[in-house]
Write an enzyme that holds these catalytic residues in place. Sequence first.
Site, PDB file in Angstrom:
ATOM      1  N   ARG A  30       9.259  16.543  38.643  1.00 57.78           N
ATOM      2  CA  ARG A  30       9.089  17.471  39.765  1.00 57.78           C
ATOM      3  C   ARG A  30      10.456  18.092  40.075  1.00 57.78           C
ATOM      4  O   ARG A  30      11.475  17.407  40.038  1.00 57.78           O
ATOM      5  CB  ARG A  30       8.563  16.757  41.018  1.00 57.78           C
ATOM      6  CG  ARG A  30       7.065  16.460  40.995  1.00 57.78           C
ATOM      7  CD  ARG A  30       6.190  17.724  41.043  1.00 57.78           C
ATOM      8  NE  ARG A  30       4.766  17.426  41.015  1.00 57.78           N
ATOM      9  CZ  ARG A  30       4.015  17.364  39.910  1.00 57.78           C
ATOM     10  NH1 ARG A  30       4.558  17.579  38.726  1.00 57.78           N
ATOM     11  NH2 ARG A  30       2.724  17.098  39.982  1.00 57.78           N
ATOM     12  N   GLU A  57       9.604  26.447  42.261  1.00 53.58           N
ATOM     13  CA  GLU A  57       8.866  27.071  41.154  1.00 53.58           C
ATOM     14  C   GLU A  57       7.609  27.820  41.558  1.00 53.58           C
ATOM     15  O   GLU A  57       7.120  28.674  40.819  1.00 53.58           O
ATOM     16  CB  GLU A  57       8.494  26.013  40.110  1.00 53.58           C
ATOM     17  CG  GLU A  57       7.434  25.019  40.587  1.00 53.58           C
ATOM     18  CD  GLU A  57       7.085  23.977  39.516  1.00 53.58           C
ATOM     19  OE1 GLU A  57       7.999  23.425  38.900  1.00 53.58           O
ATOM     20  OE2 GLU A  57       5.882  23.720  39.325  1.00 53.58           O
ATOM     21  N   HIS A  95       6.619  24.710  33.616  1.00 61.15           N
ATOM     22  CA  HIS A  95       5.682  23.622  33.936  1.00 61.15           C
ATOM     23  C   HIS A  95       4.560  23.546  32.889  1.00 61.15           C
ATOM     24  O   HIS A  95       3.371  23.529  33.227  1.00 61.15           O
ATOM     25  CB  HIS A  95       5.089  23.815  35.345  1.00 61.15           C
ATOM     26  CG  HIS A  95       4.713  22.507  35.997  1.00 61.15           C
ATOM     27  ND1 HIS A  95       5.017  22.212  37.300  1.00 61.15           N
ATOM     28  CD2 HIS A  95       4.060  21.420  35.510  1.00 61.15           C
ATOM     29  CE1 HIS A  95       4.555  20.995  37.592  1.00 61.15           C
ATOM     30  NE2 HIS A  95       3.964  20.499  36.520  1.00 61.15           N
TER      31      HIS A  95
HETATM   32  P1  NAD Z   1       3.234   6.870  36.740  1.00 62.92           P
HETATM   33  O1  NAD Z   1       2.724   6.653  38.124  1.00 62.92           O
HETATM   34  O2  NAD Z   1       2.513   6.253  35.596  1.00 62.92           O
HETATM   35  O3  NAD Z   1       4.759   6.399  36.649  1.00 62.92           O
HETATM   36  C1  NAD Z   1       5.728   6.681  37.615  1.00 62.92           C
HETATM   37  C2  NAD Z   1       6.747   5.563  37.582  1.00 62.92           C
HETATM   38  O4  NAD Z   1       7.814   5.924  38.468  1.00 62.92           O
HETATM   39  C3  NAD Z   1       6.198   4.215  38.051  1.00 62.92           C
HETATM   40  O5  NAD Z   1       6.509   3.211  37.120  1.00 62.92           O
HETATM   41  C4  NAD Z   1       6.881   3.980  39.386  1.00 62.92           C
HETATM   42  O6  NAD Z   1       7.123   2.618  39.679  1.00 62.92           O
HETATM   43  C5  NAD Z   1       8.184   4.741  39.157  1.00 62.92           C
HETATM   44  N1  NAD Z   1       8.886   5.065  40.408  1.00 62.92           N
HETATM   45  C6  NAD Z   1       8.365   5.369  41.625  1.00 62.92           C
HETATM   46  N2  NAD Z   1       9.348   5.606  42.510  1.00 62.92           N
HETATM   47  C7  NAD Z   1      10.509   5.442  41.812  1.00 62.92           C
HETATM   48  C8  NAD Z   1      11.881   5.531  42.181  1.00 62.92           C
HETATM   49  N3  NAD Z   1      12.243   5.801  43.444  1.00 62.92           N
HETATM   50  N4  NAD Z   1      12.804   5.317  41.229  1.00 62.92           N
HETATM   51  C9  NAD Z   1      12.433   5.007  39.945  1.00 62.92           C
HETATM   52  N5  NAD Z   1      11.150   4.890  39.558  1.00 62.92           N
HETATM   53  C10 NAD Z   1      10.214   5.098  40.484  1.00 62.92           C
HETATM   54  O7  NAD Z   1       3.327   8.444  36.584  1.00 62.92           O
HETATM   55  P2  NAD Z   1       3.373   9.284  35.222  1.00 62.92           P
HETATM   56  O8  NAD Z   1       1.992   9.591  34.800  1.00 62.92           O
HETATM   57  O9  NAD Z   1       4.306   8.632  34.265  1.00 62.92           O
HETATM   58  O10 NAD Z   1       4.005  10.652  35.775  1.00 62.92           O
HETATM   59  C11 NAD Z   1       5.336  10.720  36.254  1.00 62.92           C
HETATM   60  C12 NAD Z   1       5.545  12.053  36.937  1.00 62.92           C
HETATM   61  O11 NAD Z   1       5.456  13.094  35.976  1.00 62.92           O
HETATM   62  C13 NAD Z   1       4.459  12.420  37.969  1.00 62.92           C
HETATM   63  O12 NAD Z   1       4.763  11.890  39.236  1.00 62.92           O
HETATM   64  C14 NAD Z   1       4.481  13.917  37.981  1.00 62.92           C
HETATM   65  O13 NAD Z   1       5.337  14.358  39.018  1.00 62.92           O
HETATM   66  C15 NAD Z   1       5.108  14.288  36.630  1.00 62.92           C
HETATM   67  N6  NAD Z   1       4.202  15.062  35.759  1.00 62.92           N
HETATM   68  C16 NAD Z   1       4.617  16.250  35.268  1.00 62.92           C
HETATM   69  C17 NAD Z   1       3.807  16.994  34.426  1.00 62.92           C
HETATM   70  C18 NAD Z   1       4.240  18.313  33.827  1.00 62.92           C
HETATM   71  O14 NAD Z   1       3.412  19.040  33.264  1.00 62.92           O
HETATM   72  N7  NAD Z   1       5.514  18.671  33.882  1.00 62.92           N
HETATM   73  C19 NAD Z   1       2.539  16.502  34.089  1.00 62.92           C
HETATM   74  C20 NAD Z   1       2.147  15.250  34.599  1.00 62.92           C
HETATM   75  C21 NAD Z   1       2.984  14.539  35.426  1.00 62.92           C
END
Ligand code: NAD
Length: 347
Positions: A236, A265, A297
Amino acid sequence: MNKKIAFFDTKPYDKKSFIEVNKDFGFDITYFETHLNAQTAPLSGNFDGVCAFVNDNIDSTVINHLVEHGVQVLGLRCAGYNNVDFKAAYNKISVVRVPAYSPYAVAEHAAALMLALNRKTHKAYNRTRDGNFSINGLLGFDMHGKTAGVLGTGKIGKCLIAILKGFGLNVLAFDLYTDEEYAKETGISYVSLEEIYKQADIISLHCPLTKDTEHLIDAKAIDSMKKGVMIINTSRGKLINTKDLISSLKSGKVGSAGLDVYEEESEYFFEDKSTEMITDDTLARLLTFPNVLISSHQAFFTREALHNIALTTLNNFKEFFDGGYLENEVCYKCDGPCLKKQKKRCF
Ligand code: NAD
């Protein structure tokens, strides 16, 4: 099922995958191109459900409008939910999301940004098409043996780690919840953020945007990183203080940045603005750096992910209208996924 659902911020590719998958659900879907926000919320009158995407601004005004006009469920066709005012939604409207659709898609895009930035393929492509076959200025480094820092070892972070281990990188990871068994199996180490900043040649962000992670990467964090570090953000935009990133790119402290997301964005990403001036000076400045690669994105954007998004989104709506248990509900009181899922009370 004849329930009426209003889809906001839809593009032709969304429509295509939802029309295909909806053949098995039979919802009455109306596709709006506009974002969902306070001005466009009135379009949702007479619908049973509303479906929104990452850059729709679902604040308290929008929530109240939806509720007053009988909308019972808000379906996010994405994983992140930082754009919803959950406090306003609590006990008034159910919010469901797509927690996973293809972590591979996002991880592979993060890796693609790394490879392109390192070997400067974005510049090589333009050069050779222009008849310039010089390789001056395109020098990269072996990724093998370098150290990568992965922030957030959830679904996407873990997929990326598998890719990076394949390239022979040493991987250091940081997460609020460490998974020592996984670390042992994969040969990675969980360390502090400070240790990652000190050691990593490449840092990739895979944690969600929360009040704790907003501007996680700011001047102070960057100061403690290695000179020339590569920063990749497919998570994000607001995880990075963009103005601080620009200063550190200018000074050379940050060697390169691959950004699939950007703080502001919503006005630009996903839209064709090629005939207009960019009035966002920060974005315009970022676009001038040869060592910054911005994609709009698109990390999620694979055939498989689009299909899975459509399937889970429509299944979320079906679960809601069937009156059953909501597998993918997001709950304000639980500050994320609802604990009801684990058969615990969430309030
Ligand atoms: P997920 O929930 O499987 O994993 C997120 C991880 O981050 C978890 O292990 C959690 O414990 C950890 N976390 C939470 N707070 C934290 C902190 N303060 N410091 C360190 N780690 C922390 O999520 P995911 O499916 O792996 O997705 C991750 C992120 O990717 C989503 O939140 C979303 O914002 C982003 N995303 C982007 C796109 C894109 O097209 N660019 C698509 C999907 C997801």
